[in-house]
Write an enzyme that holds these catalytic residues in place. Sequence first.
Site, PDB file in Angstrom:
ATOM      1  N   CYS A   1      33.486  96.079  39.967  1.00 52.32           N
ATOM      2  CA  CYS A   1      32.569  97.222  40.023  1.00 52.32           C
ATOM      3  C   CYS A   1      31.421  96.911  39.080  1.00 52.32           C
ATOM      4  O   CYS A   1      31.534  97.094  37.862  1.00 52.32           O
ATOM      5  CB  CYS A   1      33.273  98.518  39.618  1.00 52.32           C
ATOM      6  SG  CYS A   1      32.188  99.954  39.651  1.00 52.32           S
TER       7      CYS A   1
ATOM      8  N   HIS B   1      33.065  92.282  51.109  1.00 55.03           N
ATOM      9  CA  HIS B   1      31.901  93.030  51.598  1.00 55.03           C
ATOM     10  C   HIS B   1      31.445  92.487  52.935  1.00 55.03           C
ATOM     11  O   HIS B   1      31.392  91.275  53.147  1.00 55.03           O
ATOM     12  CB  HIS B   1      30.734  92.922  50.615  1.00 55.03           C
ATOM     13  CG  HIS B   1      30.940  93.670  49.346  1.00 55.03           C
ATOM     14  ND1 HIS B   1      30.607  94.999  49.198  1.00 55.03           N
ATOM     15  CD2 HIS B   1      31.466  93.276  48.155  1.00 55.03           C
ATOM     16  CE1 HIS B   1      30.913  95.386  47.966  1.00 55.03           C
ATOM     17  NE2 HIS B   1      31.438  94.364  47.321  1.00 55.03           N
TER      18      HIS B   1
ATOM     19  N   GLU C   1      32.149 102.471  50.668  1.00 53.34           N
ATOM     20  CA  GLU C   1      33.148 101.739  49.905  1.00 53.34           C
ATOM     21  C   GLU C   1      34.576 102.090  50.315  1.00 53.34           C
ATOM     22  O   GLU C   1      34.863 103.225  50.716  1.00 53.34           O
ATOM     23  CB  GLU C   1      32.977 102.012  48.407  1.00 53.34           C
ATOM     24  CG  GLU C   1      31.662 101.516  47.835  1.00 53.34           C
ATOM     25  CD  GLU C   1      31.664 101.519  46.327  1.00 53.34           C
ATOM     26  OE1 GLU C   1      32.635 100.990  45.736  1.00 53.34           O
ATOM     27  OE2 GLU C   1      30.700 102.041  45.734  1.00 53.34           O
TER      28      GLU C   1
ATOM     29  N   CYS D   1      26.293 100.708  44.562  1.00 48.85           N
ATOM     30  CA  CYS D   1      27.447  99.803  44.495  1.00 48.85           C
ATOM     31  C   CYS D   1      26.930  98.449  44.004  1.00 48.85           C
ATOM     32  O   CYS D   1      26.187  97.771  44.720  1.00 48.85           O
ATOM     33  CB  CYS D   1      28.107  99.661  45.866  1.00 48.85           C
ATOM     34  SG  CYS D   1      29.485  98.488  45.895  1.00 48.85           S
TER      35      CYS D   1
ATOM     36  N   GLY E   1      28.304  95.488  45.910  1.00 49.19           N
ATOM     37  CA  GLY E   1      27.705  95.553  47.242  1.00 49.19           C
ATOM     38  C   GLY E   1      26.260  95.080  47.240  1.00 49.19           C
ATOM     39  O   GLY E   1      25.799  94.433  48.191  1.00 49.19           O
TER      40      GLY E   1
END
Length: 280
Positions: A75, A161, A211, A220, A223
Amino acid sequence: MKFSFTKMHGAGNDFVVIDATRERFKATPELLARLSDRRFGVGCDQVLVIEAPTAAGIDFDYRIFNADGSEVGQCGNGTRALARYVHEHGLSDKPRLRVQTATATMELQRLDGNQVRVDMGAPRFAPAQIPLALPQAERYRLESARFGAIEFGVANMGNPHAVILVADVDKAEVEAIGRELQARREVFPESVNVGFLQIVDQGFGRLRVYERGSGETLACGSGACAAVAVARRWGLFGSAVKLQLRGGELQLEWSGVDADSILMTGPAETVFSGEIEWQQ
């Protein structure tokens, strides 16, 4: 049981941060759901738990839990929040830190103001590294009864992803397509975070991300890194890119060489601190 928490966010991606460096925090699904609930709890996209390091050369272990109780390995926005938290709460005065999650080791640096730069590591593209149950390709396609052929690229930035190019992120079917790809476990065995990327020019894009375990978030970090990695491999971005997410902007730098790390710079803000009592 009563414990302290701090509510933070990075570009609108919001967190409940728990200091477990001195006392163990038992992250049960019931407690995580209560903390994440925006009506009956504190409210957040993820719960971040900071722990004492378990390996040499690491300043802190760092665990990331989604609202549904699942633990994830990366994260980026949360990592920036961690950097600010440990400084503000006196856990470390080092301007540079190394932290370890379930899947990644990251280096982070506090900059002026509320900005933090994170070395997010190198992107991985091989299907087995995502994981993705399709033969390797530059672009992948899945047939959808509702949406027809969905074309996407993939990258693992500690989390899997998929990145879909769209003409206008405001008009993208983010939730519907996101849910459909996440449910295709025969293709994405560990599910997938789904990014919707609009290219504005070689140095600027707009991004929305749906997510795993949280739904669409305002930002994100992993991301954003995945979107830049995929688009740069396709020749659509240069080495320095600014991405506009729904909650703010992130600056990303990547050479384009697969072995090189992606650097992400963005804000981290403290919202408030408090205590919560939990009856086990």
